[in-house]
Design an enzyme around this catalytic site. Structure first.
Site, PDB file in Angstrom:
ATOM      1  N   ARG A   1      50.277  32.592  35.542  1.00  0.00           N
ATOM      2  CA  ARG A   1      51.378  32.520  34.682  1.00  0.00           C
ATOM      3  C   ARG A   1      51.112  33.212  33.538  1.00  0.00           C
ATOM      4  O   ARG A   1      51.999  34.309  33.087  1.00  0.00           O
ATOM      5  CB  ARG A   1      51.623  30.898  34.241  1.00  0.00           C
ATOM      6  CG  ARG A   1      52.838  31.026  33.112  1.00  0.00           C
ATOM      7  CD  ARG A   1      52.946  29.540  32.546  1.00  0.00           C
ATOM      8  NE  ARG A   1      54.168  29.290  31.898  1.00  0.00           N
ATOM      9  CZ  ARG A   1      54.348  28.167  31.502  1.00  0.00           C
ATOM     10  NH1 ARG A   1      53.956  27.331  31.520  1.00  0.00           N
ATOM     11  NH2 ARG A   1      55.632  28.199  30.645  1.00  0.00           N
TER      12      ARG A   1
ATOM     13  N   GLU B   1      62.675  23.929  49.117  1.00  0.00           N
ATOM     14  CA  GLU B   1      61.468  24.728  49.753  1.00  0.00           C
ATOM     15  C   GLU B   1      61.355  24.792  51.153  1.00  0.00           C
ATOM     16  O   GLU B   1      60.744  25.448  51.770  1.00  0.00           O
ATOM     17  CB  GLU B   1      60.294  24.108  49.138  1.00  0.00           C
ATOM     18  CG  GLU B   1      60.060  24.522  47.553  1.00  0.00           C
ATOM     19  CD  GLU B   1      60.705  23.556  46.629  1.00  0.00           C
ATOM     20  OE1 GLU B   1      60.952  23.741  45.249  1.00  0.00           O
ATOM     21  OE2 GLU B   1      61.168  22.612  47.098  1.00  0.00           O
TER      22      GLU B   1
END
Length: 615
Positions: free
Chosen positions: A463, A356
């Protein structure tokens, strides 16, 4: 320049580093002095750069990863004629462009802000990726690193990524001067220790005496002729080189020399050599021109669509309309839905894998080259790259970050996957924009809007599927909100965003059945926040109830409080948020357990209205 002149230029760079630090009574002259020959040879013989045209598409790119050695950089700018001696001596003073650590906000020749060690090479990888796969104008990227920062994990994320992408247009120059801030570095002058590590990652390695200008010149030439892999030049140097009282001595990091006049005399005195930096080759950056206007996906009210799906499809559409949009992902594209962009525009999609820090750094590097990056991963995983986000803000980088799988609403995966700190994190970033859409059409519009904003932009997606509440032609200005339900009899305002908006609407229906009128505000723009609408709601209803799928600290509740920091009375306010450590459960069970579902909102509303009446 001939060898003798190069050595003289290196001494000039040392002298000017000492002079600038002495004028400021602070700085890092010894860290600058160790790399003087490395900079002199690069500036005179290898760098192709037009200082009058820093945006020239064929300019080589130089990144000073060891940003504390800024006196060396500014001394090089003076030698190249970009700054004069008077400005050099304003180093670190109020209003000066020559800050303690360089930033592109002040200087057009600086690619990225540095000073938080371990970031220059990862950003350099991003710039090199842009050069190799996007710009294709043949420029090289040179990154000057310190040996201390090679202890940072981000360096090795960058090293692996650069080798994997065969970035032979990237050269890392490591100033191995043996001494860190408090004493010797882990490997001291053991160049082979560093070479083994870089070689294991797939780099071409060159070991050199960093004070031998001809050897440095040959090393740079070797790097330029190496194909198929990046090159690292490991240069053995001495901190404080050239001044006996400080050379290779501990305890002098970050301090001006104790007797600068004597040191300058020992270095041969001030000089005024000028370097004619090589011109870049003629080139222009080609960007695809859109043939159609932007056609965002459209969803019908009542459909159930996950905002992450809407993001992915909107990003792909944006990529079709704009040839400057690129997408990056941290190996979760099938979850974040950047896979839609990857399939539509594979030439502008970059897989950064589970790294990341490199993900953000690559986005910053591409933004520095004029591209519009969208970088995505799980909201929770941005936390490990927060320092890169912070430094992106200092750089003034225009990057779009998208965090999926936010909050307890993700369900059974458990707390390690739940982004519950992200809103607070991104709200704290200087100049940031923070957006949290609740439905598919809103998401699509905000994805397109982000491309035209400045600074760090963050979009939070969910989600699971949620109801489409807005029509496809609705507009969502940044800094605005939507009042989804209101009347003149409202006794309470519920402020929600994202997954809690449908819950708030359901709670309002429940309370309406009990003759309690409730206003519902969709606060999709968390930063900047819609102060006007919130203040009006407070005046007209008297009570505010915020509800968020986020920790209590720093999220929507705090954003709402920001509307009342001008001295006016703060309304009665109750905040519902995730206050316990969640486990694994179904999404609806998670919302209920956290106390942020419709039933919890209705219960809090009853209590709040009842207390107000009693009061």
């Amino acid at each position: 320049m001939k060898t003798a002149e190069l050595n003289d230029l290196a001494q000039q760079l040392r002298v000017d580093s000492v002079r600038a630090s002495a004028a400021a009574e602070s700085g890092h002259p010894t860290s600058s002095m160790s790399a003087a020959e490395l900079m002199a040879v690069l500036l005179d013989r290898h760098l192709h750069y037009d200082f009058e045209r820093p945006a020239h598409p064929a300019n080589d790119r130089f990144v000073l990863s060891k940003g504390h050695a800024s006196p060396l950089l500014y001394a090089a700018y003076k030698a190249a004629g970009a700054v004069d001696d008077a400005e050099l001596l304003t180093f670190r003073s109020l209003g000066s462009r020559l800050e303690g650590h360089p930033t592109p906000r002040r200087l057009p020749w600086v690619e990225t802000a540095t000073g938080s060690l371990g970031q220059g090479l990862p950003v350099g990888v991003g710039i090199a990726l842009a050069g190799k796969r996007l710009d294709r104008t043949g420029y090289r990227v040179w990154v000057l690193c310190g040996d201390s920062e090679l202890a940072e994990g981000s360096i090795w994320e960058a090293a692996e990524h650069a080798a994997y992408e065969h970035l032979d247009n990237l050269t890392a120059i490591v100033d191995v001067n043996r001494l860190g801030q408090r004493g010797p570095t882990r490997h001291g002058h053991d160049l082979d220790a560093y070479a083994r590590r870089f070689h294991a990652f797939g780099w071409h390695t060159v070991e050199v005496d960093g004070h031998d200008v001809e050897a440095v010149d040959r090393a740079y030439t070797e790097a330029e002729s190496t194909s198929g892999q990046p090159t690292v030049i490991l240069a053995r140097t001495l901190k404080g080189k050239g001044v006996a009282s400080v050379q290779d001595r501990e305890g002098l990091h970050g301090k001006p020399l104790p007797d600068p006049e004597e040191a300058i005399a020992e270095l041969g005195g001030p000089r005024d050599l000028r370097v004619r930096v090589r011109e870049p080759r003629a080139a222009r950056t080609l960007r695809s021109v859109p043939t159609e206007t932007l056609e965002l996906p459209r969803y019908e009210r009542g459909d159930k669509v996950a905002t992450r799906d809407a993001f992915g499809r909107a990003l792909a559409a944006l990529g079709t309309a704009r040839g400057d949009v690129v997408a990056l992902d941290g190996e979760v594209g099938d979850s974040t839905r950047t896979e839609f962009f990857a399939k539509a525009h594979p030439d502008r999609f970059f897989e950064c894998y589970i790294a990341e820090q490199q993900l953000i750094a690559a986005a910053v590097g591409m933004a520095a080259r004029g591209w519009v990056p969208y970088a995505a991963t799980f909201a929770a995983f941005f936390t490990r790259a927060f320092d890169f986000v912070r430094m992106a803000s200092i750089s003034g980088a225009g990057i779009n970050l998208v965090g999926s799988h936010a909050g307890v609403a993700i369900g059974q995966d458990g707390p390690s996957q739940m982004g519950l700190e992200d809103l607070a994190m991104f709200r704290s970033v200087y100049g940031s924009t923070v957006l949290y859409p609740c439905d598919a059409n809103q998401t699509a519009k905000l994805v397109a809007t982000m491309a035209g904003l400045h600074g760090v932009r963050y979009l939070r997606t969910s989600r699971g599927g949620g109801p489409v509440l807005y029509g496809p032609d609705e507009e969502f200005p940044v800094g605005g909100s939507k009042v989804l339900r209101s009347s003149d009899e409202d006794r309470l305002t519920v402020v929600a965003a994202g997954v809690t908006v449908p819950e708030a609407l359901t709670a309002a229906e429940l309370l309406a059945g009990e003759d309690v009128a409730v206003r519902v505000i969709d606060l999709y723009s968390v930063k900047p926040v819609d102060r006007h609408t919130l203040r009006r709601a407070a005046e007209e209803t008297g009570c505010l109830l915020t509800v968020e799928d986020h920790h209590e600290e720093g999220g929507i509740g705090d954003a709402v409080l920001d509307a009342f920091v001008d001295g006016r009375p703060v309304p009665r306010l109750v905040r519902l948020a995730v206050r316990t450590m969640p486990g694994s459960a179904a999404p609806d069970e998670q919302l209920h357990a956290a106390g942020i579902d419709a039933q919890a909102i209705a219960a809090a509303g009853r209590l709040l209205v009842g207390e107000t009446v009693a009061g």
